[in-house]
Design an enzyme around this catalytic site. Structure first.
Site, PDB file in Angstrom:
ATOM      1  N   LYS A 174       0.803  -1.448  -0.368  1.00  0.00           N
ATOM      2  CA  LYS A 174      -0.209  -0.117   0.032  1.00  0.00           C
ATOM      3  C   LYS A 174       0.808   0.420  -0.102  1.00  0.00           C
ATOM      4  O   LYS A 174       0.969   1.451   1.336  1.00  0.00           O
ATOM      5  CB  LYS A 174      -0.575  -0.059   1.441  1.00  0.00           C
ATOM      6  CG  LYS A 174      -1.185   1.842   2.043  1.00  0.00           C
ATOM      7  CD  LYS A 174      -2.209   1.449   0.748  1.00  0.00           C
ATOM      8  CE  LYS A 174      -3.552   2.979   0.530  1.00  0.00           C
ATOM      9  NZ  LYS A 174      -2.161   4.232   1.240  1.00  0.00           N
ATOM     10  N   GLU A 247       8.484   2.106  11.511  1.00  0.00           N
ATOM     11  CA  GLU A 247       9.677   3.925  11.148  1.00  0.00           C
ATOM     12  C   GLU A 247       8.840   4.809  11.421  1.00  0.00           C
ATOM     13  O   GLU A 247       8.072   5.263  10.666  1.00  0.00           O
ATOM     14  CB  GLU A 247      10.721   3.208  10.450  1.00  0.00           C
ATOM     15  CG  GLU A 247      11.678   4.155   9.983  1.00  0.00           C
ATOM     16  CD  GLU A 247      11.388   4.993   9.946  1.00  0.00           C
ATOM     17  OE1 GLU A 247      11.172   6.234  10.898  1.00  0.00           O
ATOM     18  OE2 GLU A 247      11.334   5.532   8.195  1.00  0.00           O
ATOM     19  N   CYS A 281      12.767  11.712   7.229  1.00  0.00           N
ATOM     20  CA  CYS A 281      12.868  11.675   8.784  1.00  0.00           C
ATOM     21  C   CYS A 281      13.979  11.842   9.730  1.00  0.00           C
ATOM     22  O   CYS A 281      13.963  12.141  10.787  1.00  0.00           O
ATOM     23  CB  CYS A 281      12.256  10.240   8.644  1.00  0.00           C
ATOM     24  SG  CYS A 281      10.260   9.333   8.677  1.00  0.00           S
ATOM     25  N   GLU A 375       7.553  16.360  15.442  1.00  0.00           N
ATOM     26  CA  GLU A 375       8.103  16.472  14.121  1.00  0.00           C
ATOM     27  C   GLU A 375       7.336  17.784  13.274  1.00  0.00           C
ATOM     28  O   GLU A 375       6.628  17.080  12.455  1.00  0.00           O
ATOM     29  CB  GLU A 375       8.353  14.914  13.483  1.00  0.00           C
ATOM     30  CG  GLU A 375       8.475  14.517  12.028  1.00  0.00           C
ATOM     31  CD  GLU A 375       9.129  13.167  12.063  1.00  0.00           C
ATOM     32  OE1 GLU A 375       9.704  12.976  11.041  1.00  0.00           O
ATOM     33  OE2 GLU A 375       7.669  12.535  12.196  1.00  0.00           O
TER      34      GLU A 375
END
Length: 473
Positions: A174, A247, A281, A375
Site C-alpha cells: 500500500k 519507522e 524522517c 516532528e
C-alpha cells in the site's frame, strides 16, 4: 491516465478513482484506483496463493529476479526520477539520487537472498543434550503487508519489498496516496523480471480503509510501516500477534562542539536540514551549538541556506520545491508563528508561496514549542546554544523521539560519551543525523518506532527461526 490496481500479476479496475495532482503546479497527473475492501482481500488472496511458490523458490532465482529489477531501473533511471519529481515534488537531482539508492537497495537484497542461513547448535552443552545434532533454518513468514510513505516513494518501497521477496515471502504493498506511480512502476519491473503472479500486489486508496483490512486479516503475518506515530500506534494496537516493524520519524538533533571546522561542514549541515523540503524522517530539526561558536555558526548557516534555489522540481538547479500538501505548509507556518510568539527569533524564511515553504531558521526556540518537540517534517530548523557537552546530550535526549543524532566534535572522549549516552537508534559522529546508506541497520527508539530496516536486518524480522534436532542412535 488511469492507474489500475496490480493484483495477481495483472491490472485490475475498480469502481472508484481519485485524481492525483502535481504538488508544485497543481496539474492533474493521473486518475488512481481506490481499492475497496473486496479489492484488498483479493490482493491478500493472491499473495497467499503465491506465498507457497515463493517459499519453495531457490535462493538464486529470487536473487536473479531482484537483480533484474535493479538492472531495469538502471536502464530507465531518468524516467524513474521524473516520476518521483512529478508526483512528490522532489527536486530532480535529489530524485536521481533516490533512484540510484533504489538500485543499490535491490542489489543488496539480491545479495542477501543468497546468504540466508542458520547455524549449528551444540545441544550437548547442556546435560540431556548429548547424542544429538541440531541446527537452525530461517523460513519465510508468508504474506507481508508493506505500507510506505510519500517522501522516498521508490527507495522506501525497496526497503520493504526487497527483503520480503529475498526471504521468500509474498507482499501486498500500500503506497502513499500521493505517490502511487512509483510503486506501480516498480511492480511492472518485477513482472518483467519474472516474479510469479501474486508475489507482489499493489493496492491504492484510503490509508485507513486499505490499512485496516491488511492489519486485521490473519493471513497477513507481518506489517511493515513507515509513517506517523499516531498511525503506527494504531497498527501496533490492532495487528494482533502479527510481527510489526514501525519507522515513525523524529525531530532529529545535531550537536556542534567547539573546535569544529564550520566552513567545511556547513554545506553538509544545510543539506541535512533542507533536502526534500525537510520531509525526511532524519532531517535536521534541532541544532545545539557550543556558545563560543554560535554567532559564527548562525551567520554561516544563514549564508549557506540563502544559496538554495527554490523552484520547479523538474528544473535542474532547484534545491527546494513544494511540500506534499498545502495543509503541511499551513501547519508548519502555524508552529513557526507560535514559536515566535513564545520568544523565538526568526532569522530566515517563514514565508510561503502556494505549496512552497521557504527554508526557515529560528533561534532560541523553547524546548516545549511544537517546532522543537514535535516532528515538523518541513524545511524548518531551530538553533540553540550549550555551554557544557553533557548539557547538549541532555537536550537531545529530552525528546519523545529517538531515530538518529549527529555530533561534530574533535574530542574523542566526547565522541564516545555521545555514542553511549544518546538514546537514539543511530549516532553519527562528525556527520549529520540525515546520513543513511541502504545496508546499515536503520530504526529508532521511543516514539521513533520499533524494529530495524536495512536489508540484512529486515530479513531477520521477515523470517521465522526453526530448530531442527536429530537424536543419534
Amino acid at each position: 491516465m488511469k492507474k489500475l490496481l496490480w493484483i495477481n500479476g495483472e491490472f485490475v479496475g475498480t469502481e472508484k478513482y481519485l485524481p492525483l495532482y502535481n504538488p508544485f503546479n497543481g496539474e492533474k497527473i493521473a486518475e488512481v484506483a481506490a481499492a475497496s475492501d473486496g479489492d484488498v482481500l483479493r490482493a491478500i488472496d493472491a499473495a497467499e496463493s503465491a506465498a507457497k511458490t515463493m517459499a519453495e523458490m531457490e535462493a538464486f532465482k529470487r536473487a536473479d529476479i531482484l537483480q533484474g529489477v535493479a538492472d531495469l531501473i538502471k536502464e530507465e533511471r531518468e524516467e524513474c526520477a521524473r516520476i518521483i519529481a512529478e508526483e512528490s515534488s522532489k527536486p530532480l537531482r535529489a530524485a536521481r539520487g533516490e533512484v540510484d539508492r533504489t538500485i543499490m537497495t535491490y542489489s543488496f537484497a539480491a545479495q542477501e537472498a543468497r546468504r540466508i542461513h542458520g547455524e549449528t547448535v551444540p545441544l550437548d552443552a547442556a546435560p540431556g543434550g548429548e547424542g544429538r545434532i541440531a541446527y537452525t533454518v530461517k523460513e519465510p513468514l508468508g504474506v507481508i503487508a508493506a505500507i510506505t510513505p510519500f517522501n522516498f516513494p521508490m527507495n522506501l518501497v525497496a526497503h520493504k519489498v526487497g527483503p520480503a521477496l529475498a526471504a521468500g515471502n509474498s507482499v501486498v504493498l500500500k503506497p502513499a496516496s500521493q505517490t502511487p506511480l512509483s510503486a506501480y512502476k516498480i511492480a511492472s519491473y518485477f513482472h518483467r523480471a519474472g516474479l510469479p503472479a501474486g508475489a507482489l500486489n499493489v493496492v491504492t486508496g484510503s490509508g485507513k480503509s486499505v490499512g485496516d483490512v491488511l492489519i486485521k486479516d490473519d493471513r497477513v503475518k507481518k506489517v511493515t510501516f513507515t509513517g506517523s506515530p499516531e498511525v503506527g500506534k494504531y497498527i501496533r494496537e490492532n495487528a494482533g500477534l502479527k510481527k510489526v516493524t514501525l519507522e515513525l520519524g523524529s525531530n532529529s538533533a545535531l550537536i556542534v562542539d567547539e573546535g569544529t571546522d564550520l566552513a567545511k561542514v556547513m554545506p553538509r549541515i544545510v543539506t541535512g536540514s533542507f533536502s526534500n523540503q525537510g520531509q525526511v524522517c532524519i532531517s535536521i530539526q534541532r541544532i545545539f551549538v557550543h556558545e563560543s561558536i554560535s554567532e559564527e555558526f548562525t551567520a554561516l548557516f544563514i549564508e549557506e541556506s540563502k544559496k538554495l534555489k527554490v523552484g520547479n522540481p523538474l528544473d535542474e538547479e532547484t534545491d527546494i520545491s513544494a511540500m506534499i500538501t498545502s495543509n503541511d505548509v499551513t501547519r508548519a507556518k502555524s508552529w513557526i508563528q507560535a514559536a515566535i510568539e513564545n520568544g523565538a527569533e526568526l532569522a530566515l524564511g517563514g514565508d510561503s508561496d502556494q505549496q512552497v515553504l521557504y527554508p526557515t531558521i529560528l533561534l532560541n526556540a523553547k524546548e516545549t514549542d511544537k517546532i522543537s518537540c514535535e516532528e515538523v517534517f518541513a524545511p524548518v530548523v531551530h538553533i540553540n546554544t550549550f555551554r557544557e557537552f553533557d548539557e547538549a546530550i541532555a537536550k537531545v535526549n529530552d525528546s519523545q523521539f529517538g531515530l538518529q543524532a549527529g555530533v561534530y566534535t574533535k574530542d574523542l572522549n566526547k565522541a564516545f560519551k555521545a555514542t553511549k549516552s544518546l538514546h537514539v537508534g543511530g549516532v553519527m559522529i562528525n556527520d549529520i543525523p540525515t546520513f543513511r546508506v541502504d545496508h546499515m541497520p536503520y530504526g529508532g527508539v521511543k516514539m521513533s518506532g520499533t524494529g530495524r530496516e536495512g536489508i540484512k536486518y529486515a530479513i531477520e524480522e521477515m523470517t521465522e527461526l526453526k530448530l531442527v534436532s536429530f537424536k543419534l542412535d
